[in-house]
Design a protein around this motif. Structure first.
Motif, short mmCIF file in Angstrom:
data_model
loop_
_atom_site.label_atom_id
_atom_site.label_comp_id
_atom_site.label_asym_id
_atom_site.label_seq_id
_atom_site.Cartn_x
_atom_site.Cartn_y
_atom_site.Cartn_z
N ASP A 1 28.63 -31.73 31.20
CA ASP A 1 29.90 -31.47 31.01
C ASP A 1 30.71 -32.35 31.77
OD1 ASP A 1 32.39 -29.99 31.87
OD2 ASP A 1 31.62 -28.63 30.29
N PRO A 2 31.51 -33.12 31.20
CA PRO A 2 32.68 -33.76 32.17
C PRO A 2 33.43 -33.24 33.27
CG PRO A 2 33.20 -34.02 29.93
CD PRO A 2 31.97 -33.14 29.81
N GLY A 3 33.98 -31.67 32.86
CA GLY A 3 34.60 -31.13 33.48
C GLY A 3 33.80 -30.62 34.70
N GLN A 4 32.65 -30.43 34.76
CA GLN A 4 31.65 -29.94 35.72
C GLN A 4 31.63 -31.19 36.51
OE1 GLN A 4 28.49 -28.11 33.89
NE2 GLN A 4 29.29 -26.07 34.13
N LEU A 5 31.22 -32.27 35.98
CA LEU A 5 31.22 -33.80 36.81
C LEU A 5 32.40 -34.03 37.72
CD1 LEU A 5 29.82 -36.32 37.36
CD2 LEU A 5 30.93 -37.08 35.37
N LEU A 6 33.61 -33.77 37.07
CA LEU A 6 35.03 -34.05 37.72
C LEU A 6 35.10 -32.94 38.69
CD1 LEU A 6 37.10 -35.02 34.85
CD2 LEU A 6 36.56 -36.45 36.77
N ASP A 7 34.88 -31.74 38.69
CA ASP A 7 34.66 -30.81 39.59
C ASP A 7 33.93 -31.01 40.80
OD1 ASP A 7 36.51 -29.24 38.32
OD2 ASP A 7 35.26 -27.69 37.71
N ALA A 8 32.66 -31.54 40.42
CA ALA A 8 31.69 -31.82 41.68
C ALA A 8 32.15 -32.92 42.54
CB ALA A 8 30.40 -32.13 40.93
N ALA A 9 32.59 -33.94 41.81
CA ALA A 9 33.20 -35.28 42.44
C ALA A 9 34.27 -34.82 43.21
CB ALA A 9 33.30 -36.23 41.46
N SER A 10 35.21 -33.98 42.70
CA SER A 10 36.51 -33.70 43.47
C SER A 10 35.99 -32.93 44.73
CB SER A 10 37.49 -32.84 42.59
OG SER A 10 37.71 -33.56 41.53
N GLN A 11 34.81 -32.07 44.81
CA GLN A 11 34.39 -31.51 45.96
C GLN A 11 33.56 -32.42 46.91
OE1 GLN A 11 32.95 -27.53 44.83
NE2 GLN A 11 34.18 -27.34 43.24
N GLY A 12 33.58 -33.46 46.48
CA GLY A 12 32.79 -34.53 47.43
C GLY A 12 31.41 -34.47 47.26
N LEU A 13 30.72 -34.20 45.84
CA LEU A 13 29.36 -34.01 45.90
C LEU A 13 28.77 -35.32 45.34
CD1 LEU A 13 29.00 -30.34 44.52
CD2 LEU A 13 28.62 -31.14 46.75
N GLY A 14 29.57 -36.40 45.33
CA GLY A 14 28.86 -37.62 44.61
C GLY A 14 30.14 -38.45 44.03
N ILE A 15 29.60 -39.48 43.25
CA ILE A 15 30.59 -40.37 42.69
C ILE A 15 30.16 -39.78 41.23
CG2 ILE A 15 30.54 -42.23 44.39
CD1 ILE A 15 28.67 -43.71 42.64
N ALA A 16 31.47 -40.09 40.37
CA ALA A 16 31.47 -39.81 39.05
C ALA A 16 31.82 -40.91 38.15
CB ALA A 16 32.29 -38.69 38.73
N LEU A 17 31.04 -41.14 37.04
CA LEU A 17 31.61 -42.16 35.85
C LEU A 17 31.85 -41.37 34.84
CD1 LEU A 17 31.27 -45.08 34.98
CD2 LEU A 17 28.89 -44.50 34.17
N VAL A 18 33.49 -41.47 34.82
CA VAL A 18 34.12 -40.66 33.78
C VAL A 18 35.48 -41.47 33.12
CG1 VAL A 18 33.74 -38.66 34.64
CG2 VAL A 18 35.64 -39.72 35.32
N ALA A 19 35.76 -41.11 32.01
CA ALA A 19 36.93 -41.93 31.31
C ALA A 19 38.18 -41.56 32.25
CB ALA A 19 37.20 -41.31 30.00
N ALA A 20 38.93 -42.79 32.25
CA ALA A 20 40.12 -42.61 33.13
C ALA A 20 40.80 -41.54 32.65
CB ALA A 20 40.87 -44.01 32.98
N LEU A 21 40.82 -41.47 31.18
CA LEU A 21 41.84 -40.33 30.70
C LEU A 21 41.45 -38.78 31.28
CD1 LEU A 21 43.90 -39.40 28.47
CD2 LEU A 21 42.02 -39.18 27.08
N LEU A 22 40.07 -38.46 31.46
CA LEU A 22 39.94 -37.28 31.97
C LEU A 22 39.82 -37.15 33.56
CD1 LEU A 22 36.20 -37.08 30.06
CD2 LEU A 22 38.26 -36.09 29.81
N ALA A 23 39.92 -38.36 34.20
CA ALA A 23 40.20 -38.46 35.69
C ALA A 23 41.48 -38.33 35.97
CB ALA A 23 39.33 -39.25 36.15
N ARG A 24 42.55 -38.48 35.10
CA ARG A 24 44.13 -38.76 35.42
C ARG A 24 44.65 -37.67 36.42
NH1 ARG A 24 48.26 -39.15 30.58
NH2 ARG A 24 46.30 -40.15 29.80
N ARG A 25 44.16 -36.44 36.12
CA ARG A 25 44.96 -35.26 36.66
C ARG A 25 44.25 -35.27 38.22
NH1 ARG A 25 45.35 -30.65 32.43
NH2 ARG A 25 47.13 -31.24 31.31
N ALA A 26 43.11 -35.14 38.22
CA ALA A 26 42.34 -35.26 39.78
C ALA A 26 42.87 -36.59 40.51
CB ALA A 26 40.85 -35.27 39.52
N SER A 27 43.08 -37.76 39.91
CA SER A 27 43.54 -38.82 40.44
C SER A 27 44.90 -38.80 41.14
CB SER A 27 43.51 -40.13 39.70
OG SER A 27 42.00 -40.43 39.11
N GLU A 28 45.70 -38.20 40.15
CA GLU A 28 47.19 -37.86 40.39
C GLU A 28 47.21 -36.87 41.38
OE1 GLU A 28 48.90 -36.87 36.84
OE2 GLU A 28 48.94 -39.03 36.01
#
Length: 100
Positions: free
Chosen positions: A24-51
């Motif tokens: 689930d890309p949402g769980q992946l982004l949540d995990a990476a956002s919490q410092g649990l590793g690096i994530a390979l995701v589409a820029a579109l999906l990561a836009r909000r977390a990046s901003e």
């Protein structure tokens, strides 16, 4: 996935072949956002977390993702479905021609 990243010439950013794996890309982004590793995701999906400053690219390099297809059942070819398809394509920055 990382194999595709490597095949397309993606830079070595310290990724490992073992560790957490999310379907689930949402769980992946949540995990990476919490410092649990690096994530390979589409820029579109990561836009909000990046901003929000939660994630930052490890490299400026990107690779083109696989070609995706969508299917719309013939009984769903109506104005509502066409509007959704047009909205989605507009937000993804791709051209869409309504079905004939």
């Amino acid at each position: 996935d990382w194999n595709y990243w490597r095949m397309q010439g993606g830079a070595d950013v310290g990724q490992r072949d073992s560790g957490l794996n999310f379907s689930d890309p949402g769980q992946l982004l949540d995990a990476a956002s919490q410092g649990l590793g690096i994530a390979l995701v589409a820029a579109l999906l990561a836009r909000r977390a990046s901003e929000a400053g939660l994630l930052a690219p490890m490299t400026p390099q990107t690779v083109r993702g696989p070609t995706w297809r969508w299917l719309v059942h013939r009984d769903s070819r109506n104005a509502l479905a066409a509007g959704f398809c047009a909205w989605l394509c507009e937000n993804l920055g791709v051209d869409w021609q309504p079905w004939r």
